[in-house]
Design a protein around this motif. Sequence first.
Motif, PDB file in Angstrom:
ATOM      1  N   THR A  33     -58.342 -15.582 -91.949  1.00 34.88           N
ATOM      2  CA  THR A  33     -57.198 -14.857 -91.407  1.00 34.88           C
ATOM      3  C   THR A  33     -57.669 -13.938 -90.290  1.00 34.88           C
ATOM      4  N   ILE A  34     -56.732 -13.537 -89.454  1.00 37.04           N
ATOM      5  CA  ILE A  34     -57.052 -12.610 -88.368  1.00 37.04           C
ATOM      6  C   ILE A  34     -57.588 -11.305 -88.943  1.00 37.04           C
ATOM      7  N   GLU A  35     -57.027 -10.880 -90.063  1.00 36.33           N
ATOM      8  CA  GLU A  35     -57.475  -9.623 -90.680  1.00 36.33           C
ATOM      9  C   GLU A  35     -58.921  -9.723 -91.148  1.00 36.33           C
ATOM     10  N   GLU A  36     -59.311 -10.868 -91.711  1.00 38.65           N
ATOM     11  CA  GLU A  36     -60.693 -11.046 -92.162  1.00 38.65           C
ATOM     12  C   GLU A  36     -61.666 -11.017 -90.994  1.00 38.65           C
ATOM     13  N   VAL A  37     -61.305 -11.693 -89.919  1.00 37.51           N
ATOM     14  CA  VAL A  37     -62.184 -11.733 -88.748  1.00 37.51           C
ATOM     15  C   VAL A  37     -62.291 -10.341 -88.131  1.00 37.51           C
ATOM     16  N   LYS A  39     -61.913  -7.469 -89.656  1.00 40.99           N
ATOM     17  CA  LYS A  39     -62.709  -6.638 -90.560  1.00 40.99           C
ATOM     18  C   LYS A  39     -64.204  -6.941 -90.399  1.00 40.99           C
ATOM     19  N   ALA A  40     -64.536  -8.215 -90.281  1.00 41.90           N
ATOM     20  CA  ALA A  40     -65.934  -8.601 -90.095  1.00 41.90           C
ATOM     21  C   ALA A  40     -66.487  -8.056 -88.776  1.00 41.90           C
ATOM     22  N   LEU A  41     -65.698  -8.146 -87.709  1.00 38.03           N
ATOM     23  CA  LEU A  41     -66.145  -7.627 -86.419  1.00 38.03           C
ATOM     24  C   LEU A  41     -66.334  -6.113 -86.467  1.00 38.03           C
ATOM     25  N   ASN A  42     -65.496  -5.435 -87.220  1.00 43.41           N
ATOM     26  CA  ASN A  42     -65.607  -3.975 -87.318  1.00 43.41           C
ATOM     27  C   ASN A  42     -66.822  -3.522 -88.116  1.00 43.41           C
ATOM     28  N   THR A  43     -67.429  -4.426 -88.864  1.00 39.83           N
ATOM     29  CA  THR A  43     -68.633  -4.056 -89.615  1.00 39.83           C
ATOM     30  C   THR A  43     -69.903  -4.269 -88.804  1.00 39.83           C
ATOM     31  N   LEU A  44     -69.773  -4.867 -87.618  1.00 36.66           N
ATOM     32  CA  LEU A  44     -70.957  -5.078 -86.775  1.00 36.66           C
ATOM     33  C   LEU A  44     -71.506  -3.730 -86.319  1.00 36.66           C
ATOM     34  N   HIS A  45     -72.813  -3.647 -86.260  1.00 40.17           N
ATOM     35  CA  HIS A  45     -73.466  -2.404 -85.846  1.00 40.17           C
ATOM     36  C   HIS A  45     -73.734  -2.412 -84.345  1.00 40.17           C
ATOM     37  N   TYR A  59     -69.429  -5.611 -77.249  1.00 36.55           N
ATOM     38  CA  TYR A  59     -68.373  -6.327 -76.532  1.00 36.55           C
ATOM     39  C   TYR A  59     -67.285  -6.788 -77.494  1.00 36.55           C
ATOM     40  N   LEU A  60     -67.680  -7.298 -78.640  1.00 38.48           N
ATOM     41  CA  LEU A  60     -66.703  -7.810 -79.600  1.00 38.48           C
ATOM     42  C   LEU A  60     -65.848  -6.708 -80.202  1.00 38.48           C
ATOM     43  N   ARG A  61     -66.353  -5.478 -80.178  1.00 38.34           N
ATOM     44  CA  ARG A  61     -65.614  -4.367 -80.783  1.00 38.34           C
ATOM     45  C   ARG A  61     -64.821  -3.548 -79.770  1.00 38.34           C
ATOM     46  N   LEU A  62     -64.841  -3.924 -78.509  1.00 36.82           N
ATOM     47  CA  LEU A  62     -64.064  -3.219 -77.496  1.00 36.82           C
ATOM     48  C   LEU A  62     -62.575  -3.373 -77.771  1.00 36.82           C
ATOM     49  N   PRO A  63     -61.781  -2.317 -77.560  1.00 41.45           N
ATOM     50  CA  PRO A  63     -60.328  -2.446 -77.759  1.00 41.45           C
ATOM     51  C   PRO A  63     -59.713  -3.537 -76.884  1.00 41.45           C
ATOM     52  N   SER A  64     -60.271  -3.720 -75.702  1.00 44.96           N
ATOM     53  CA  SER A  64     -59.717  -4.732 -74.792  1.00 44.96           C
ATOM     54  C   SER A  64     -60.072  -6.151 -75.236  1.00 44.96           C
ATOM     55  N   SER A  65     -60.969  -6.293 -76.213  1.00 44.40           N
ATOM     56  CA  SER A  65     -61.341  -7.635 -76.661  1.00 44.40           C
ATOM     57  C   SER A  65     -60.460  -8.099 -77.817  1.00 44.40           C
ATOM     58  N   GLY A  66     -59.308  -7.442 -78.009  1.00 47.37           N
ATOM     59  CA  GLY A  66     -58.388  -7.834 -79.072  1.00 47.37           C
ATOM     60  C   GLY A  66     -57.928  -9.272 -78.967  1.00 47.37           C
ATOM     61  N   LEU A  72     -61.414 -16.348 -82.106  1.00 41.91           N
ATOM     62  CA  LEU A  72     -62.472 -16.547 -83.092  1.00 41.91           C
ATOM     63  C   LEU A  72     -61.910 -17.081 -84.407  1.00 41.91           C
ATOM     64  N   THR A  73     -60.760 -16.582 -84.806  1.00 43.30           N
ATOM     65  CA  THR A  73     -60.131 -17.061 -86.042  1.00 43.30           C
ATOM     66  C   THR A  73     -59.838 -18.552 -85.937  1.00 43.30           C
ATOM     67  N   THR A  74     -59.302 -18.973 -84.817  1.00 40.28           N
ATOM     68  CA  THR A  74     -59.018 -20.392 -84.602  1.00 40.28           C
ATOM     69  C   THR A  74     -60.299 -21.213 -84.619  1.00 40.28           C
ATOM     70  N   LEU A  75     -61.341 -20.714 -83.948  1.00 43.50           N
ATOM     71  CA  LEU A  75     -62.620 -21.439 -83.926  1.00 43.50           C
ATOM     72  C   LEU A  75     -63.224 -21.549 -85.319  1.00 43.50           C
TER      73      LEU A  75
END
Length: 87
Positions: A33-37, A39-45, A59-66, A72-75
């Motif tokens: 799910t989008i929520e799982e992806v 959440k996973a991205l938000n745990t990256l250091h 880069y993956l955690r930037l607000p503009s990378s929403g 990623l969820t689709t992939l």
Amino acid sequence: MQAHYCNLFHPHTTASDLSPHLDTLQYPLQPFTIEEVEKALNTLHYNRSPGPSWIISEYLRLPSSGLIIPLLTTLFNQFSTSGLPTS
């Protein structure tokens, strides 16, 4: 897929060692799910070396990378159902 996990867990593991475990997996797997992806991205250091993709976690955690989260969820869902592309 079996060869990958054999090498990942132990270089001397054979496919026959893993077959009983792989046969118990429930297919099809639940889709990501989008929520799982997200959440996973938000745990990256931050300040970590990038992986083989050379994409840094900052880069993956930037607000503009929403926009990347649905992609990623689709992939991930495509890979989990059809496997990785051959080329």
